[in-house]
Design a protein around this motif. Structure first.
Motif, PDB file in Angstrom:
ATOM      1  N   GLU A  70       0.824  -1.212   0.000  1.00 22.06           N
ATOM      2  CA  GLU A  70       0.000   0.000   0.000  1.00 22.06           C
ATOM      3  C   GLU A  70       0.856   1.258   0.000  1.00 22.06           C
ATOM      4  O   GLU A  70       0.469   2.295  -0.542  1.00 22.06           O
ATOM      5  CB  GLU A  70      -0.924  -0.006   1.213  1.00 22.06           C
ATOM      6  CG  GLU A  70      -2.042  -1.048   1.142  1.00 22.06           C
ATOM      7  CD  GLU A  70      -3.058  -0.746   0.057  1.00 22.06           C
ATOM      8  OE1 GLU A  70      -3.183   0.437  -0.327  1.00 22.06           O
ATOM      9  OE2 GLU A  70      -3.709  -1.689  -0.427  1.00 22.06           O
ATOM     10  N   GLN A  71       2.052   1.171   0.584  1.00 18.39           N
ATOM     11  CA  GLN A  71       2.964   2.315   0.620  1.00 18.39           C
ATOM     12  C   GLN A  71       3.812   2.406  -0.636  1.00 18.39           C
ATOM     13  O   GLN A  71       4.549   3.380  -0.828  1.00 18.39           O
ATOM     14  CB  GLN A  71       3.880   2.218   1.852  1.00 18.39           C
ATOM     15  CG  GLN A  71       3.134   2.290   3.172  1.00 18.39           C
ATOM     16  CD  GLN A  71       4.025   1.996   4.357  1.00 18.39           C
ATOM     17  OE1 GLN A  71       5.228   1.753   4.197  1.00 18.39           O
ATOM     18  NE2 GLN A  71       3.454   2.036   5.558  1.00 18.39           N
ATOM     19  N   GLY A  72       3.738   1.373  -1.481  1.00 15.36           N
ATOM     20  CA  GLY A  72       4.494   1.388  -2.727  1.00 15.36           C
ATOM     21  C   GLY A  72       5.965   1.094  -2.567  1.00 15.36           C
ATOM     22  O   GLY A  72       6.769   1.425  -3.446  1.00 15.36           O
ATOM     23  N   SER A  73       6.361   0.461  -1.465  1.00 15.31           N
ATOM     24  CA  SER A  73       7.786   0.208  -1.203  1.00 15.31           C
ATOM     25  C   SER A  73       8.272  -1.122  -1.766  1.00 15.31           C
ATOM     26  O   SER A  73       9.469  -1.401  -1.730  1.00 15.31           O
ATOM     27  CB  SER A  73       8.058   0.257   0.295  1.00 15.31           C
ATOM     28  OG  SER A  73       7.240  -0.675   0.991  1.00 15.31           O
ATOM     29  N   ILE A  74       7.371  -1.989  -2.244  1.00 14.66           N
ATOM     30  CA  ILE A  74       7.772  -3.249  -2.843  1.00 14.66           C
ATOM     31  C   ILE A  74       7.005  -3.462  -4.144  1.00 14.66           C
ATOM     32  O   ILE A  74       6.009  -2.777  -4.410  1.00 14.66           O
ATOM     33  CB  ILE A  74       7.536  -4.456  -1.902  1.00 14.66           C
ATOM     34  CG1 ILE A  74       6.049  -4.552  -1.521  1.00 14.66           C
ATOM     35  CG2 ILE A  74       8.401  -4.383  -0.671  1.00 14.66           C
ATOM     36  CD1 ILE A  74       5.731  -5.792  -0.691  1.00 14.66           C
TER      37      ILE A  74
END
Length: 391
Positions: free
Chosen positions: A54-58
């Protein structure tokens, strides 16, 4: 409540569960707790992947398909752990649940359903509901063999979790007709996870307490109620038809002296089991100490109480034990007393004791009924030879 907070609480519920199950597993030998801990760990990982996604980190594929497959496997392990905890058995057939989770993950991955968020969430929660339903069914089934109050709380938690998982599915498939928004159902599901961990811990604790009570009230050698349990099972005051039966193994000291205490223990256990088989569930039974046993039963007449005691004597007489080349056939002397409306339970027991003394004095391997005159006996001396025992 924003999604990030919900995911944090979701992950926290599984971390707490994993810690609780690991600690309880360390302190007890109950099966299934290790699987519950591993399942919670996998679900915590799945929730973490979802949060990072959801945070776009993966990468998208990693958090969508990864969180789905890891999470479904975690739920299958939790269900497997609950099955084993409920029935206290380890069965290879339980691994079917894990196999089902892996097959479902392969299907979702092969069909690329994980790329569509509503479909992924609906399938995931439907699988969770199915695994939770399987666990709840076993909890209900095993309740009749293990009636602990914590089972009801555990069942309620599983039922609520199943219902909220189903509501998430409905909300994802029919967003305009859902009775509750998926995020709210998801939040309530988190509360169920905490409740589930709580009642698992309580169930293990109640089992431990039940085992301690059983050990405290059970004769360690014969497995029947001990003196304390037997006396506690007696009514506060005798009633018409109450009967006391005292049983003593004849010449038991000679068995120990001639063949050793191990053989004596075998004879003692065999006699106890024979008496317990006659007693059934309709009367109180206990080992009072040494080779002496007692039965207490209600709604009897002199004839029926005497007949029950004679049945015990015959059952013991039919036993055969081997000690090397020697065959041991034990016998018992039995005293029976029926309450006649005077005195208390102690007096009734004393009368049965006196009748037992008469049976021994009259030749052993016999039943003696306490009466003021004359005495009913079987088999052995005539009434006139034994009537003086109770004067």
């Amino acid at each position: 409540m924003d999604l990030a907070t919900v995911l944090l609480l979701h992950k926290s519920s599984f971390i707490v569960g994993a810690i609780c199950f690991s600690y309880v597993r360390w302190r007890s030998r109950e099966p299934g707790l290790d699987l519950l801990a591993v399942g919670c760990c996998l679900l915590a990982v799945a929730s973490t992947l979802a949060g990072m996604g959801e945070q776009g980190s993966i990468a998208v594929v990693l958090w969508t398909f990864g969180s789905f497959s890891v999470g479904v496997t975690g739920y299958s392990l939790m269900a497997m752990g609950l099955l084993r905890l409920s029935c206290r058995q380890r069965k290879w057939s339980d691994w079917i649940l894990v196999a089902a989770a892996l097959i479902l993950s392969a299907i979702v991955g092969g069909m690329h359903w994980y790329e569509y968020n509503p479909a992924r969430a609906a399938i995931f929660n439907a699988a969770a509901a199915a695994f939770l339903t399987t666990s709840g069914t076993r909890i209900v089934k095993d309740f009749f063999a293990d009636r602990l109050p914590a089972r009801l709380g555990l069942l309620a938690s599983l039922s609520a979790a199943t219902a909220f998982s189903a509501l998430v599915v409905v909300g994802m498939i029919f967003p305009d007709h859902a009775p509750i928004e998926p995020r709210y159902a998801f939040f309530l599901l988190i509360i169920c996870h905490f409740s589930l961990a709580l009642f698992v811990v309580v169930l293990v604790q109640e089992r431990a307490e039940s085992q301690l009570r059983h050990l405290a009230n059970t004769d360690a050698l014969t497995g029947i109620p001990n003196r304390q349990r037997f006396l506690a099972s007696l009514p506060g005051a005798p009633r018409n038809g109450d009967a006391f039966i005292m049983i003593d193994i004849d010449h038991f000291k000679s068995v120990n002296d001639l063949y050793g205490h191990e053989t004596g223990d075998v004879v003692l256990v065999g006699v106890a089991q024979a008496i317990a088989a006659i007693a059934g569930k309709g009367m109180s039974l206990g080992r009072l100490g040494g080779e002496e046993f007692a039965l207490f039963l209600g709604n009897q007449t002199e004839e029926t109480a005497f007949a029950k005691a004679e049945e015990v004597r015959r059952a013991v007489k039919a036993l055969v034990f081997s000690a090397g080349t020697t065959v041991i056939s034990p016998g018992v002397s039995v005293g029976v007393a029926l309450w006649k409306g005077a005195g208390d339970l102690q007096k009734l027991r004393d009368q049965a004791d006196q009748a037992l003394y008469c049976a021994k004095r009259g030749g052993r391997d016999r039943v003696q009924l306490y009466v003021h005159s004359p005495l009913l006996t079987s088999p052995g001396p005539t009434d006139s030879q034994t009537a003086g025992c109770l004067r």
